[in-house]
Write a protein that holds these residues in place. Structure first.
Motif, PDB file in Angstrom:
ATOM      1  N   LEU A  56       0.783  -1.144   0.056  1.00 51.58           N
ATOM      2  CA  LEU A  56       0.237   0.150  -0.140  1.00 51.58           C
ATOM      3  C   LEU A  56       0.782   1.252   0.064  1.00 51.58           C
ATOM      4  O   LEU A  56       0.661   2.156  -0.766  1.00 51.58           O
ATOM      5  N   LYS A  57       1.832   1.258   0.985  1.00 55.29           N
ATOM      6  CA  LYS A  57       2.818   2.591   1.068  1.00 55.29           C
ATOM      7  C   LYS A  57       3.489   2.587  -0.536  1.00 55.29           C
ATOM      8  O   LYS A  57       3.715   3.744  -0.868  1.00 55.29           O
ATOM      9  N   ALA A  58       4.052   1.543  -0.908  1.00 58.78           N
ATOM     10  CA  ALA A  58       4.667   1.742  -2.088  1.00 58.78           C
ATOM     11  C   ALA A  58       3.965   2.190  -3.324  1.00 58.78           C
ATOM     12  O   ALA A  58       4.319   3.040  -4.023  1.00 58.78           O
ATOM     13  N   VAL A  59       2.576   1.645  -3.269  1.00 60.58           N
ATOM     14  CA  VAL A  59       1.654   2.316  -4.450  1.00 60.58           C
ATOM     15  C   VAL A  59       1.417   3.416  -4.026  1.00 60.58           C
ATOM     16  O   VAL A  59       1.460   4.508  -5.156  1.00 60.58           O
ATOM     17  N   GLN A  60       1.013   3.908  -3.073  1.00 63.36           N
ATOM     18  CA  GLN A  60       0.913   5.571  -2.626  1.00 63.36           C
ATOM     19  C   GLN A  60       2.259   6.215  -3.138  1.00 63.36           C
ATOM     20  O   GLN A  60       1.891   7.441  -3.648  1.00 63.36           O
ATOM     21  N   ASP A  61       3.300   5.698  -2.955  1.00 64.60           N
ATOM     22  CA  ASP A  61       4.702   6.403  -3.256  1.00 64.60           C
ATOM     23  C   ASP A  61       4.510   6.616  -4.916  1.00 64.60           C
ATOM     24  O   ASP A  61       4.819   7.685  -5.663  1.00 64.60           O
ATOM     25  N   ARG A  63       1.987   6.465  -6.871  1.00 65.20           N
ATOM     26  CA  ARG A  63       1.053   7.508  -7.069  1.00 65.20           C
ATOM     27  C   ARG A  63       1.355   9.045  -7.115  1.00 65.20           C
ATOM     28  O   ARG A  63       1.193   9.727  -8.001  1.00 65.20           O
ATOM     29  N   LYS A  64       2.426   9.284  -5.925  1.00 67.62           N
ATOM     30  CA  LYS A  64       2.822  10.542  -5.876  1.00 67.62           C
ATOM     31  C   LYS A  64       3.943  10.966  -6.927  1.00 67.62           C
ATOM     32  O   LYS A  64       3.642  12.051  -7.439  1.00 67.62           O
ATOM     33  N   ARG A  65       4.603   9.972  -7.266  1.00 71.93           N
ATOM     34  CA  ARG A  65       5.660  10.070  -8.402  1.00 71.93           C
ATOM     35  C   ARG A  65       4.857  10.494  -9.695  1.00 71.93           C
ATOM     36  O   ARG A  65       5.133  11.389 -10.575  1.00 71.93           O
ATOM     37  N   PHE A  66       3.740   9.629 -10.076  1.00 69.86           N
ATOM     38  CA  PHE A  66       2.795   9.890 -11.292  1.00 69.86           C
ATOM     39  C   PHE A  66       2.282  11.388 -11.251  1.00 69.86           C
ATOM     40  O   PHE A  66       2.478  12.073 -12.307  1.00 69.86           O
ATOM     41  N   ALA A  67       1.983  11.751 -10.055  1.00 64.28           N
ATOM     42  CA  ALA A  67       1.318  13.080  -9.885  1.00 64.28           C
ATOM     43  C   ALA A  67       2.584  14.369 -10.186  1.00 64.28           C
ATOM     44  O   ALA A  67       2.260  15.278 -10.820  1.00 64.28           O
ATOM     45  N   GLU A  68       3.873  13.748  -9.710  1.00 64.97           N
ATOM     46  CA  GLU A  68       4.910  14.990 -10.173  1.00 64.97           C
ATOM     47  C   GLU A  68       5.073  14.845 -11.657  1.00 64.97           C
ATOM     48  O   GLU A  68       5.497  15.789 -12.220  1.00 64.97           O
ATOM     49  N   VAL A  69       4.853  13.718 -12.349  1.00 65.40           N
ATOM     50  CA  VAL A  69       5.041  13.613 -13.821  1.00 65.40           C
ATOM     51  C   VAL A  69       4.273  14.798 -14.527  1.00 65.40           C
ATOM     52  O   VAL A  69       4.565  15.501 -15.383  1.00 65.40           O
ATOM     53  N   PHE A  70       2.709  14.417 -14.050  1.00 66.70           N
ATOM     54  CA  PHE A  70       1.848  15.345 -14.681  1.00 66.70           C
ATOM     55  C   PHE A  70       2.154  16.974 -14.289  1.00 66.70           C
ATOM     56  O   PHE A  70       1.758  17.886 -15.129  1.00 66.70           O
ATOM     57  N   ALA A  71       2.671  17.425 -13.045  1.00 66.67           N
ATOM     58  CA  ALA A  71       2.991  18.658 -12.575  1.00 66.67           C
ATOM     59  C   ALA A  71       4.238  19.193 -13.199  1.00 66.67           C
ATOM     60  O   ALA A  71       4.645  20.173 -12.946  1.00 66.67           O
ATOM     61  N   ALA A  72       4.880  18.204 -13.905  1.00 65.23           N
ATOM     62  CA  ALA A  72       6.570  18.552 -14.372  1.00 65.23           C
ATOM     63  C   ALA A  72       6.589  19.793 -15.025  1.00 65.23           C
ATOM     64  O   ALA A  72       5.366  20.015 -15.985  1.00 65.23           O
ATOM     65  N   PRO A  73       7.272  20.655 -14.882  1.00 62.97           N
ATOM     66  CA  PRO A  73       7.386  22.147 -15.744  1.00 62.97           C
ATOM     67  C   PRO A  73       7.671  22.025 -17.172  1.00 62.97           C
ATOM     68  O   PRO A  73       7.245  22.703 -18.170  1.00 62.97           O
ATOM     69  N   ASP A  74       8.237  20.954 -17.583  1.00 64.78           N
ATOM     70  CA  ASP A  74       8.687  20.542 -19.035  1.00 64.78           C
ATOM     71  C   ASP A  74       8.988  19.175 -19.322  1.00 64.78           C
ATOM     72  O   ASP A  74       8.924  18.475 -18.363  1.00 64.78           O
TER      73      ASP A  74
END
Length: 186
Positions: A56-61, A63-74
């Motif tokens: 669960l913790k690993a999947v939540q991590d 998930r956070k990394r995917f969100a960072e990809v979507f928010a990446a500035p370029d």
């Protein structure tokens, strides 16, 4: 944009995983192991056996990394994040045709954890979007009270809301009512 079936499924999984996060006043719908089992079943994640709190913790991590990809500035920042995700997952591409699906590629190693499975397959789907020069298709809903993730697969890249039946319609109706009110009072 032509997207193979397995890539489309992986993109849908990324979006659904990201939208389990507790954002914008929403609860974390991936808050316990039972919810993780439900997510795995509803997305037909293959090769997953017993799950526990570490999964669960690993999947939540992830998930956070995917969100960072979507928010990446370029694109360069997005590529670096995707490269890190995919490398950490121990990517091992393999052709397969299971469970009624035609030939497709799995990028996770046999016996991989559910987090590595998601990081590898979904990370590669994001990589394909980036390689196609389509990073701007990775979006967040523009409704002021939403912010849910989605992949804009419209022909002209014009989608602004996560679901036209909810956020889009609600905002269009509000704008229509405001115009009508202005027309009757003006």
């Amino acid at each position: 944009m032509l997207i193979p079936h397995d890539t489309r499924i992986a993109l849908d999984t990324v979006v659904d995983l990201m939208n389990t996060a507790p954002e914008g006043g929403r609860d974390d719908t991936l808050g316990d192991v039972a919810a993780l089992y439900a997510f795995v079943r509803s997305h037909d994640v293959s090769g997953v056996d017993a799950l526990d709190a570490r999964d669960l913790k690993a999947v939540q991590d992830v998930r956070k990394r995917f969100a960072e990809v979507f928010a990446a500035p370029d694109a360069h920042a997005a590529a670096e994040l995707i490269n890190q995700l995919v490398a950490a997952a121990g990517t091992t591409p393999q052709l397969t045709d299971h469970d009624g699906y035609d030939w497709h590629v799995h990028y996770f190693a046999p016996g991989a954890s559910v987090a590595d499975h998601l990081a590898a397959d979904c990370g590669m789907a994001l990589a394909f979007i980036l390689v196609a020069g389509e990073r701007e298709r990775l979006r967040r809903c523009e409704a002021p009270d939403c912010g849910r993730a989605f992949v804009d697969l419209s022909r002209n890249r014009s989608r602004r809301y996560c679901d036209s039946r909810t956020c889009g319609n609600r905002l269009h109706v509000a704008a229509y009512r405001a115009r009508r009110k202005e027309a009757t009072t003006g």
